[in-house]
Structures are given as structure tokens and as C-alpha cells.
Design an enzyme around this catalytic site. Structure first.
Site, PDB file in Angstrom:
ATOM      1  N   GLU A 172       0.673  -1.242  -0.076  1.00  0.00           N
ATOM      2  CA  GLU A 172      -0.031  -0.077  -0.127  1.00  0.00           C
ATOM      3  C   GLU A 172       0.839   1.278  -0.125  1.00  0.00           C
ATOM      4  OE1 GLU A 172      -2.219   0.628   3.708  1.00  0.00           O
ATOM      5  OE2 GLU A 172      -3.824   1.732   2.586  1.00  0.00           O
ATOM      6  N   LYS A 174      -9.201   2.687  -2.403  1.00  0.00           N
ATOM      7  CA  LYS A 174      -9.671   2.142  -1.158  1.00  0.00           C
ATOM      8  C   LYS A 174     -11.102   2.548  -0.640  1.00  0.00           C
ATOM      9  CE  LYS A 174      -7.089   1.998   3.373  1.00  0.00           C
ATOM     10  NZ  LYS A 174      -5.899   2.317   4.004  1.00  0.00           N
ATOM     11  N   CYS A 180      -5.683  -2.783   2.111  1.00  0.00           N
ATOM     12  CA  CYS A 180      -5.353  -2.594   3.554  1.00  0.00           C
ATOM     13  C   CYS A 180      -6.723  -2.780   4.544  1.00  0.00           C
ATOM     14  CB  CYS A 180      -5.058  -1.351   3.912  1.00  0.00           C
ATOM     15  SG  CYS A 180      -4.052  -1.191   5.419  1.00  0.00           S
TER      16      CYS A 180
END
Lengths: 383, 383
Positions: free
Chosen positions: A118, A195, A232
Site C-alpha cells: 500500500e 480503497k 488494506c
């Protein structure tokens, strides 16, 4: 890194006799995953360049009407290369050089799709709550210097690259996003995936920098299989994995940045559960090392202000739809994990377990819709 | 049982020095869970009656405005007591006697809520595809002999009992269901919760006997906390756990019957992931032992017809919202696991991680609704 364990696997191998070890791996990892033979030159390069190199094989049964759909996937975890006080462009360039080095080895190993950690082109500075210089690491997903760098690499090595960066979206009012750019093996930018879920946990209150993504649950049909990216904190949300899978993903990457004290007991569970529940492969990639920042910051945990997040514990690994998983990469060193997987295992496992077929999704769509209403009344039975 | 390992935990403890073991438990189980002190009389009784007894403690932080909400939960796993060829009522009575024995010890240990394994009052005969005599084990959830037995036990010990049985629903056309009956500590039947997802996997094609449940995702507000029951195969469905949690469950029981070759690598992952993802406790209970049937049956796996399912591997365990878990009970013996848990840990973990708050459920309700439509088009990006 003093005091940090290299890896759970090495510790178990040190103490447990090989006969018993077989049973331990069966119980812990589904089976003793077969190692993948990698070229000597790759091992030598990894050793010289100081990173952990491991390779594993996920096989499937032979079918009559489909050939094996074998793909080699690379997971790269790495430390930042320069102190966080160095000029921004120098930090970025140093990371580019390191990644080029590791990708070179991945190419030697025949990797078809590679994914980085990430926000790989920067330190994980979101703990600081400061804007400058960290927002200067944000780049255009379409033609920033990091995307251009990846396009060159992709073309050179005929490799699909998943490149998670801090994105600056100048077309939409200079919005920042936490974004994975998917670059085809031809070098073309296929698109991006943002994300979906943003943590507000201690050092990881990243909502100072970006908001929940608006790209939904896209799946990218690459030359080597259908892939998706769950960035994540999205790994904590089973529905997030699920929707990528409903859109057809065979491999879901989870580029992450997370530290020991917070999440290390969750790390081996969540992505592996997602592989099981969705009949797909998942690839978990974590940063490694400790990143130091000049100005101290608080975490909202009652402890003293500090200059680093804590230790990013690496431990990147691959999970298969049949519930098996690979060992993890080092907890303390840079690493490249190469997994050869036959994607036919996804549909084979689905046909065996039928989780999609037995999922009763109409019922859940209805219940979930109700549960989101302000006047939702939980279904509670009292005596 | 020859050749079956007693437990992973015992194997690791045998080989790994105690200093290193601490790190192993941290990485595998979140932390070294503190053992719960149980009365000597309980240990002696367990030893005399031949079952594994283990106790663990899940603590929470002190709060200013809520007292600790401590509850002791008991998980019971057991073999069938008589050969499957014995008369039905004798088999049931023998199981009642065994359970009464173990519940007696649970009472000594201060257990407030106890849960038995799936279809505990019978052998797991669904592999046979035969109807008689197996459907004769089906009973009324409201006033069958097993429910009456549990009501007596509940009153006697002031204990909530979760009793998973094969239910005969004579009011609705003699339908059979796979049902958990929830009995209050007062002895009253609070209600029932039916298995939502039915496997069609090898020996476990249970759809010969019952269909998907119609009781949704009820939560039972007992004197000791809000509980729900996710029966067996439902553990593979993250949405199933999730809806129990959305209805307020603090403890979700997963009474199961599953065997080594099929699911042992999934067993430690799914319920633990559910505890993490939903900020609640989960209690996983599996049968133990091998059950032999007179007439052989096939599994649809290309192997020879056989007289038993395989080995039910026990390994019952508790998972906590913070990602930690208890060791498992024996893989080969009957067992009682007592877990003392402070339910305040659920909201504390939720306030820390915020998975519900960051869940974006409106988006998923919409996407899931679309995904169930016949004309659903997966969101696939091509170059």
C-alpha cells in the site's frame, strides 16, 4: 529490528521434528505447500540484494475441458529506502530503484502479475496528520511519475503490475485517494481501484488525507486472470471481499500497511477467510520495518507521543480457495513471494463447496437493506 | 482413533521451549490466553468420566459507566454413546445421560450458558440417505423429550441451554428442520433458530433431510447476554454471522459436525474471522469420534462406499472480538471448554476498530440487490 522474530515458520521449523511438522502444517496451513523451484540466479540476486525470496505451488485437479490456467504471482514487501527527512523526489526515486531491482528478480522467476504494498512510493506518513511534505507524494494515477515507471517495467517484463499509490485527482478538485493503479502487461493503464474503507484507528486515522473510494468493486480482466484489489483496511470487511468475488475476481490482492501490536493476530485470519468464503486466491502484502518521522505525534491510545508507528511486520502470504496458505515472508526484511497457482482451483472449489449457490443472497439483500434504515429494529427474542 | 493427534496445542507445547512458546501463541492465538481456575472437584470428575476439561479467561478493560458483564460459557463436544444399530430411544437416553454428566461438571464450574454440538441427540446419520430409523430421532422443539430433558437441566442449574436437534415440525406438514432450541435459565423455551444454509458436499448432502431454515437471524436476550446460533455449514457464510451481529448478538454459537479431511484447515479460520469482523464472541463446537453405520454409502468423491463419514475432530474453541482465541479441546475425546468472558469487550473492540461504522452498508445493500438479479452484469474492466 532487534528483538523482532524473523518468522513464525522459521521458529516452528527450528524446534519441531520433521515428522510432526507435517501434521503442524496440515493443521495450521491446510497442507505442507510444495515449494516452487526458482532459478539459482534469482536466489543469488535476492541474497545479494538482501531480500527474502520464497516460492510456492498451488495446484488443481486436471480437467477434461479446460487446460490448467497457471499464473505466477509476485508479492513484494519492502522498507522505505531513505530517511523521511530527505527530499520527496529523492525518496520516490530510491523506492523506484529498489522495486526495479526486486521486479527484475520476479521476472527471472517468471512472474506474470506483481503487486506492491500500500502507498508503496512513500513513507506511511498518515500518522503524522501533517500535510506537507506528505501530500507531495500524491501523483496522478494516469500519468504520474510512478505510473510511468510501472508502465516501463510492465512492458519490459511482460508483467501486469498492481501499483498502490497516493493518488492526486486534479480533475475532481485536487481530491486525494488511496488508489491501486492496474497496469497491463502491454504497459497500458487498465484503470484504477480505490480503497473502499478508511480506518480511524490510532495512528491509522487516514481520513485526514483521503475519503472512502468511489470506484466500487471493479475486476480487471488481465491477460493472466481476473484480478481485483482490496486495499488494506478493506480486508476487515467481508462484504468488500465478497463483492469483488461476485464481480468475478479469481485473485484479490490486499496491499496493506499494518503493525504488530494492532493487527498481527488478525493478519493470518482475514484474507485467508476471504479466500475460503469466496472460492478465490487472496494475496496479502504488508510493509516491513519501522518508519521514523521528525515531528512526534499521538495515537489516541493514552501513551506518549512518539516518532514512529511501530513495526510493520511484513509476513506477506498467499491463501488459496481450498483453505491452504503459503508460509509468510520475513517479519523484518524486504521480500518477494512467488506463487504459482492454477486458477482452475477456484471453480473446482466452488463446485465442491457451493458457497455462492447456497448463499441465499436475496434474503441478505433484503435484510441488509432493512438494517441500514434509521428505524431498523433488531430481531431480538425475549422470554 | 489410533493415529489421530490429541491436539495441535499439545504437540507445540511438547517441542517448543516456553520462552518461544509465548511468541508462538501471540502469533497464532493473539496472545497467551490466561487459564481459568476451575474447582478441583471439576477436574477430578472430568478425569473420572473421561473427558477433556479446559478453562480460559477473556478479559476487558475497566469502564466507568458500565460494570464488567462477566459470563461463563460452556462448549460440550461428545461421541455418540451406543452403536447406531441400537434402538432409537436407547441411543437418545444414553446421550442424555452423558450430557447430564458433563453439564453437572459445567455447573460446578459456574457455567451460565452451555451449548451442545449439532444434532446432539442422535448420530450424524445424514450421510446414509436413509430415512428410517434416522427420522425417528426428530423431535418437537417445543415439547419433545430432549427439550424436556434440557428444561429440567436448565432449571436445576440456572443455566441457559442451547440444544441443537433434528426438529419435527408437525404443525407445518411434518417438516424436518435442523434447529437449535434456546432454553432460558428459568427452564422456559425461549424459541428456536434454524440452520440457514444446507451443505451439499460429499457425505454432507443433508438436503435429503431438511431445507434451508426460515427463522432468519434471531437473537435471544438471555439473562446472561444476547446470543445467537449459526448452525454448522452457516459458518462458511460471512453474511450469516454478520446478520446475527447486526441484530445485536454478543455471543454466536456454531454447533457443528465436521470431519478432518474436509474442513480441518477451515475450522480455526472461519469462526475466528467472524468474531473479528463482527466485534463479538464466537463459540465453535464440533463432534468428536467416528460413527459407524450398518449400510454402506457413497460420498460422490470417486472413492469406495464406506460405513463411516471419517473422523469428527472435536477441537471446539472460543474466539474473541479482539482476534484472540482459546486453545481447542481434544481432537479425539469428549470435552467441556469453559470460557469466562467479559462481554464489554465487544463494544470496546467496536469502538476501537469501527467496522460497523465504516461498513458502508447502503452501498452493499444496493450492490447485493443488483447481484441477485438474473440480468446482473459483473463489473469487469478490459484493456
Amino acid at each position: 529490528m532487534a528483538g523482532e522474530l524473523e518468522s513464525l515458520e522459521k521458529l516452528l521449523e527450528k524446534h519441531i521434528p520433521s515428522d510432526d511438522l507435517k501434521e503442524v502444517w496440515r493443521l495450521l496451513y491446510g497442507k505442507q505447500i510444495r515449494p516452487l523451484n526458482l532459478p539459482n540466479s534469482a536466489s543469488q540476486a535476492a541474497s545479494k540484494e538482501g531480500f527474502d525470496l520464497q516460492g510456492y505451488l498451488f495446484e488443481a485437479a486436471q480437467e477434461q475441458t479446460r487446460r490448467p490456467r497457471t499464473v505466477r504471482v509476485g508479492l513484494i514487501q519492502n522498507k522505505i529506502q531513505l530517511p523521511t527527512t530527505e527530499p520527496v523526489t529523492e525518496q520516490i526515486s530510491a523506492l523506484h530503484r529498489r522495486i526495479a531491482e526486486i521486479v527484475e528478480v520476479a521476472a527471472t522467476c517468471g512472474v506474470n502479475i506483481v503487486c506492491f504494498q500500500e502507498a508503496w512510493s512513500m513513507p506511511f506518513a498518515f500518522c503524522t496528520r501533517e500535510k506537507l511534505p506528505w501530500t507531495e507524494f500524491a501523483e496522478s494515477a494516469e500519468d504520474g511519475m510512478t505510473t510511468k515507471f510501472c508502465q516501463e517495467l510492465a512492458k519490459k517484463h511482460n508483467m501486469v503490475i498492481v501499483s498502490p499509490i497516493l493518488e492526486r485527482d486534479s480533475v475532481h478538485g485536487d481530491t486525494l485517494w488511496n488508489t491501486a493503479v492496474i497496469i497491463s502487461n502491454t504497459g497500458a493503464v487498465m484503470g484504477k481501484s480505490r480503497k473502499n474503507h478508511i480506518p480511524r484507528v490510532g495512528d491509522f486515522n487516514e481520513s485526514t488525507y483521503y475519503m472512502e473510494g468511489n470506484t466500487g468493486h471493479r475486476v480487471f480482466q488481465t491477460a493472466f486472470g481476473k484480478i481485483a484489489v482490496n486495499i488494506c483496511y478493506g480486508r476487515h470487511h467481508p462484504l468488500n471481499w465478497f463483492m469483488y468475488s461476485m464481480n468475478g475476481a479469481e485473485i484479490i490482492f490486499n496491499p496493506s500497511a499494518t503493525i504488530g501490536e494492532l493487527s498481527e493476530s488478525l493478519w493470518p485470519i482475514e484474507a485467508r477467510n476471504a479466500a475460503i468464503a469466496n472460492h478465490c486466491f487472496t494475496c496479502s502484502i504488508n510493509r516491513v520495518g519501522t518508519e521514523h518521522f521528525e515531528n512526534e505525534f499521538t495515537s489516541g491510545d493514552g501513551k506518549k507521543a512518539h516518532h514512529d508507528f511501530g513495526h510493520f511486520y511484513g509476513s506477506s502470504y498467499v491463501s488459496a480457495p481450498d483453505g491452504s496458505r503459503s508460509p509468510g515472508l520475513s517479519r523484518v526484511r524486504d521480500g518477494l513471494l512467488v506463487a504459482e497457482m492454477d486458477l482452475n482451483l477456484c471453480r473446482q472449489t466452488s463446485d465442491k463447496w457451493n458457497f455462492k449457490m447456497t448463499g441465499r443472497y436475496e434474503m441478505y439483500a433484503e435484510e441488509l437493506t432493512k438494517a441500514t434504515q434509521p428505524d431498523f429494529k433488531p430481531n431480538i427474542i425475549r422470554e
